[in-house]
Design a protein around this motif. Structure first.
Motif, PDB file in Angstrom:
ATOM      1  N   PHE A   1      -4.271  -0.004   8.638  1.00 26.40           N
ATOM      2  CA  PHE A   1      -3.434   1.098   9.130  1.00 26.40           C
ATOM      3  C   PHE A   1      -4.311   2.125   9.839  1.00 26.40           C
ATOM      4  N   ALA A   2      -3.624   3.143  10.389  1.00 23.83           N
ATOM      5  CA  ALA A   2      -4.371   4.245  10.987  1.00 23.83           C
ATOM      6  C   ALA A   2      -5.218   4.910   9.905  1.00 23.83           C
ATOM      7  N   PRO A   3      -6.397   5.449  10.282  1.00 21.99           N
ATOM      8  CA  PRO A   3      -7.303   5.998   9.250  1.00 21.99           C
ATOM      9  C   PRO A   3      -6.652   6.993   8.282  1.00 21.99           C
ATOM     10  N   PRO A   4      -5.770   7.935   8.737  1.00 24.46           N
ATOM     11  CA  PRO A   4      -5.185   8.862   7.740  1.00 24.46           C
ATOM     12  C   PRO A   4      -4.326   8.137   6.711  1.00 24.46           C
ATOM     13  N   ILE A   5      -3.624   7.088   7.153  1.00 27.69           N
ATOM     14  CA  ILE A   5      -2.766   6.346   6.203  1.00 27.69           C
ATOM     15  C   ILE A   5      -3.654   5.571   5.226  1.00 27.69           C
ATOM     16  N   ASP A   6      -4.696   4.957   5.760  1.00 24.61           N
ATOM     17  CA  ASP A   6      -5.641   4.232   4.898  1.00 24.61           C
ATOM     18  C   ASP A   6      -6.230   5.162   3.835  1.00 24.61           C
ATOM     19  N   ARG A   7      -6.539   6.376   4.264  1.00 29.26           N
ATOM     20  CA  ARG A   7      -7.144   7.343   3.332  1.00 29.26           C
ATOM     21  C   ARG A   7      -6.155   7.701   2.230  1.00 29.26           C
TER      22      ARG A   7
ATOM     23  N   GLU B   1      -6.601   7.071  -1.741  1.00 25.02           N
ATOM     24  CA  GLU B   1      -6.539   8.149  -2.729  1.00 25.02           C
ATOM     25  C   GLU B   1      -5.497   7.850  -3.809  1.00 25.02           C
ATOM     26  N   PHE B   2      -4.336   7.321  -3.394  1.00 22.90           N
ATOM     27  CA  PHE B   2      -3.315   6.961  -4.390  1.00 22.90           C
ATOM     28  C   PHE B   2      -3.835   5.863  -5.322  1.00 22.90           C
ATOM     29  N   ALA B   3      -4.563   4.910  -4.734  1.00 18.97           N
ATOM     30  CA  ALA B   3      -5.037   3.772  -5.532  1.00 18.97           C
ATOM     31  C   ALA B   3      -6.062   4.194  -6.588  1.00 18.97           C
ATOM     32  N   ARG B   4      -6.633   5.383  -6.437  1.00 18.91           N
ATOM     33  CA  ARG B   4      -7.595   5.868  -7.435  1.00 18.91           C
ATOM     34  C   ARG B   4      -6.906   6.377  -8.694  1.00 18.91           C
ATOM     35  N   LEU B   5      -5.602   6.645  -8.595  1.00 16.65           N
ATOM     36  CA  LEU B   5      -4.878   7.188  -9.753  1.00 16.65           C
ATOM     37  C   LEU B   5      -4.737   6.117 -10.828  1.00 16.65           C
ATOM     38  N   PRO B   6      -4.728   6.535 -12.104  1.00 14.19           N
ATOM     39  CA  PRO B   6      -4.620   5.534 -13.169  1.00 14.19           C
ATOM     40  C   PRO B   6      -3.290   4.786 -13.103  1.00 14.19           C
ATOM     41  N   GLY B   7      -3.359   3.492 -13.278  1.00 15.95           N
ATOM     42  CA  GLY B   7      -2.146   2.675 -13.300  1.00 15.95           C
ATOM     43  C   GLY B   7      -1.584   2.358 -11.930  1.00 15.95           C
ATOM     44  N   ILE B   8      -2.258   2.807 -10.868  1.00 13.97           N
ATOM     45  CA  ILE B   8      -1.752   2.554  -9.505  1.00 13.97           C
ATOM     46  C   ILE B   8      -2.649   1.510  -8.838  1.00 13.97           C
ATOM     47  N   GLY B   9      -2.051   0.382  -8.499  1.00  9.67           N
ATOM     48  CA  GLY B   9      -2.790  -0.661  -7.788  1.00  9.67           C
ATOM     49  C   GLY B   9      -2.645  -0.472  -6.291  1.00  9.67           C
ATOM     50  N   GLN B  10      -3.242  -1.380  -5.545  1.00  7.36           N
ATOM     51  CA  GLN B  10      -3.244  -1.288  -4.081  1.00  7.36           C
ATOM     52  C   GLN B  10      -1.816  -1.331  -3.512  1.00  7.36           C
ATOM     53  N   ARG B  11      -1.008  -2.232  -4.058  1.00  7.06           N
ATOM     54  CA  ARG B  11       0.354  -2.403  -3.522  1.00  7.06           C
ATOM     55  C   ARG B  11       1.230  -1.172  -3.806  1.00  7.06           C
ATOM     56  N   THR B  12       1.130  -0.653  -5.020  1.00  3.22           N
ATOM     57  CA  THR B  12       1.897   0.554  -5.363  1.00  3.22           C
ATOM     58  C   THR B  12       1.412   1.731  -4.518  1.00  3.22           C
ATOM     59  N   ALA B  13       0.090   1.810  -4.316  1.00  2.00           N
ATOM     60  CA  ALA B  13      -0.472   2.896  -3.502  1.00  2.00           C
ATOM     61  C   ALA B  13       0.099   2.844  -2.091  1.00  2.00           C
ATOM     62  N   GLN B  14       0.230   1.631  -1.580  1.00  2.00           N
ATOM     63  CA  GLN B  14       0.777   1.461  -0.239  1.00  2.00           C
ATOM     64  C   GLN B  14       2.235   1.936  -0.187  1.00  2.00           C
ATOM     65  N   ARG B  15       2.992   1.569  -1.251  1.00  2.00           N
ATOM     66  CA  ARG B  15       4.397   1.954  -1.305  1.00  2.00           C
ATOM     67  C   ARG B  15       4.535   3.475  -1.377  1.00  2.00           C
ATOM     68  N   LEU B  16       3.694   4.107  -2.180  1.00  2.00           N
ATOM     69  CA  LEU B  16       3.742   5.568  -2.300  1.00  2.00           C
ATOM     70  C   LEU B  16       3.372   6.230  -0.973  1.00  2.00           C
ATOM     71  N   ALA B  17       2.365   5.675  -0.295  1.00  2.00           N
ATOM     72  CA  ALA B  17       1.936   6.251   0.987  1.00  2.00           C
ATOM     73  C   ALA B  17       3.078   6.191   2.002  1.00  2.00           C
ATOM     74  N   PHE B  18       3.791   5.061   2.040  1.00  2.00           N
ATOM     75  CA  PHE B  18       4.901   4.953   2.995  1.00  2.00           C
ATOM     76  C   PHE B  18       6.076   5.842   2.597  1.00  2.00           C
ATOM     77  N   TYR B  19       6.222   6.051   1.303  1.00  2.00           N
ATOM     78  CA  TYR B  19       7.264   6.985   0.850  1.00  2.00           C
ATOM     79  C   TYR B  19       6.937   8.398   1.344  1.00  2.00           C
TER      80      TYR B  19
END
Lengths: 199, 228
Positions: free
Chosen positions: A2-8, A12-30
């Motif tokens: 993705f564009a660098p800001p979205i990747d970032r 950042e979301f993926a660093r949260l406890p219990g959040i994997g890459q896929r969930t992080a992606q979903r939260l970012a798009f939300y």
């Protein structure tokens, strides 16, 4: 990808406890779908909490300012202290409405395997608080785990030496309300028997 | 159960030492919840019979747990708890492969049972006797009968981890002084049952501790904290 800001944001979301890459992606798009008025308060709340919340200078609970609300509350009993491992442990105890004393947050539990020694916890500060003489009871409410028990035994020895006038007690241990006896483990059930009371 | 680490919302990652599969890593889901069916059994120092599901990842998943020995008494005594934790830590660091080692497994089980049954066993001497036997189980036991450099059987007054054990005056370059009492303690600790660990003076125990630590560091690249 993705564009660098979205990747970032995803990173950042993926660093949260219990959040994997896929969930992080979903939260970012939300977040991307939200309007600025809906999304920016989240960023602002994170900034505010990091800038304004620290540790209470007395009990090491979370505090806005030098002291937490509990230490500033004159109605709370200052002569009884409940010792917990983490600030998050204060919340369930407060929810019981059974405890009207103060707290002391250790910042963890003793675990030599993980390199957590007495100097890494707020044990010295606890001893100083109690040996001042104004405390009559210390309730040790560390977790009922091996490290929590080791910490409780350490506190008992420490306070016996430094503040013998204060009683050191441990939270009772037994069966959770609504639990079936057949699923109880041996240690819990054993402790429940040891702590039985007259009806 | 050697170690348990908090993981996710209410899970734990467990480091296990098993009789048949050596070191095993497992995840126990939801065990930190009060209502967990077997959370109370999945604590370090428990001896348990587990059913594990082997998935695609490195960690198995615990699907059932039965207690073999909970060692409840040692959890009530700080000294016993400390020694038991040290024993688990030693096994955790020295045995990190999936290769089974039944003597090491049995040794740890006996040590935990002993500390549970006998409060007076929680001594530094007993902890060192356990570590000596652990060296034996791991295949790192130092040579104690003769100079490990030249084979001389007389005047063995020093210890060299690099040479592999006790050394004579002619071979003691890089060694530290090991008095007769410490030497005798190490030999007796290997020969006697765990429950009958020999006694020794503080200086002798300090030397034994150093000999064990340096042996493990040199040969196994494992650094164990000294026993206080």
């Amino acid at each position: 990808m993705f564009a660098p800001p979205i990747d970032r944001l995803i990173t950042e979301f993926a660093r949260l406890p219990g959040i994997g890459q896929r969930t992080a992606q979903r939260l970012a798009f939300y977040v991307l779908r939200l309007s600025p008025e809906q999304a920016l308060p989240l960023a602002e709340a994170i900034r505010e909490v990091k800038e304004s919340v620290g540790l209470c200078e007395i009990c090491f609970n979370l505090a806005v300012g030098p002291r937490c609300r509990i230490c500033e509350d004159e109605r709370r009993d200052a002569d009884v202290i409940c010792v917990v491992e983490e600030p998050s442990d204060v919340i369930p105890i407060e929810r019981t409405h059974e405890w009207r004393g103060r707290y002391h947050v250790l910042g963890g539990a003793l675990s030599p395997i993980d390199g957590i020694d007495p100097e890494d916890l707020h044990l010295e500060e606890l001893a100083r608080r109690v040996e001042s003489g104004a405390v009559r009871e210390v309730v040790v409410a560390t977790n009922s785990t091996t490290t929590g028990e080791a910490t409780a035994l350490h506190i008992a020895d420490l306070l016996r030496e430094r503040a013998p006038q204060a009683a050191v007690t441990r939270l009772a241990s037994g069966l959770p309300v609504g639990a079936d006896l057949e699923y109880a483990d041996e240690i819990t059930l054993g402790k429940a028997f040891q702590g039985r009371r007259a009806l | 159960m050697l170690r348990s680490i908090r993981f996710g919302e209410a899970d734990r990652v467990l480091h296990l030492y098993t009789e048949q599969r050596g070191r095993v890593g497992a995840v126990a889901k939801g065990v930190r919840r009060v209502r967990s069916r077997f959370g109370g059994r999945l604590e370090p120092l428990f001896r348990v019979a587990l059913v594990l599901h082997e998935g695609r990842g490195d960690l198995c998943t615990v699907t059932s747990a039965e207690t073999v020995h909970a060692h409840p008494a040692l959890r009530e005594r700080r000294a016993s708890l400390g020694r038991a934790t040290q024993a688990c830590e030693a096994v955790l660091r020295v045995f990190d492969s999936a290769e089974p080692n039944r003597p090491a497994y049995n040794l740890l089980c006996r040590q935990l049972a002993l500390l549970d049954a006998r409060p007076e066993a929680a001594t530094r001497a007993q902890g060192l006797a356990f570590r000596m036997k652990l060296l034996l189980a791991a295949g790192f036991v130092p040579e104690l009968a003769a100079c490990s450099a030249c084979g001389d059987r007389e005047h063995l007054g020093a210890f060299s981890a690099a040479a592999g054990g006790v050394v004579c005056p002619g071979c003691e370059a890089g060694a530290f002084a090991l008095d007769q009492e410490a030497h005798g303690f190490m030999v007796s600790a290997l020969g006697q049952p765990l429950a009958e660990a020999p006694l020794a003076s503080e200086p002798a125990l300090r030397q034994t501790d150093r000999a064990i630590a340096e042996t493990l560091e040199y040969h196994a690249h494992v650094r164990l904290p000294r026993l206080g």
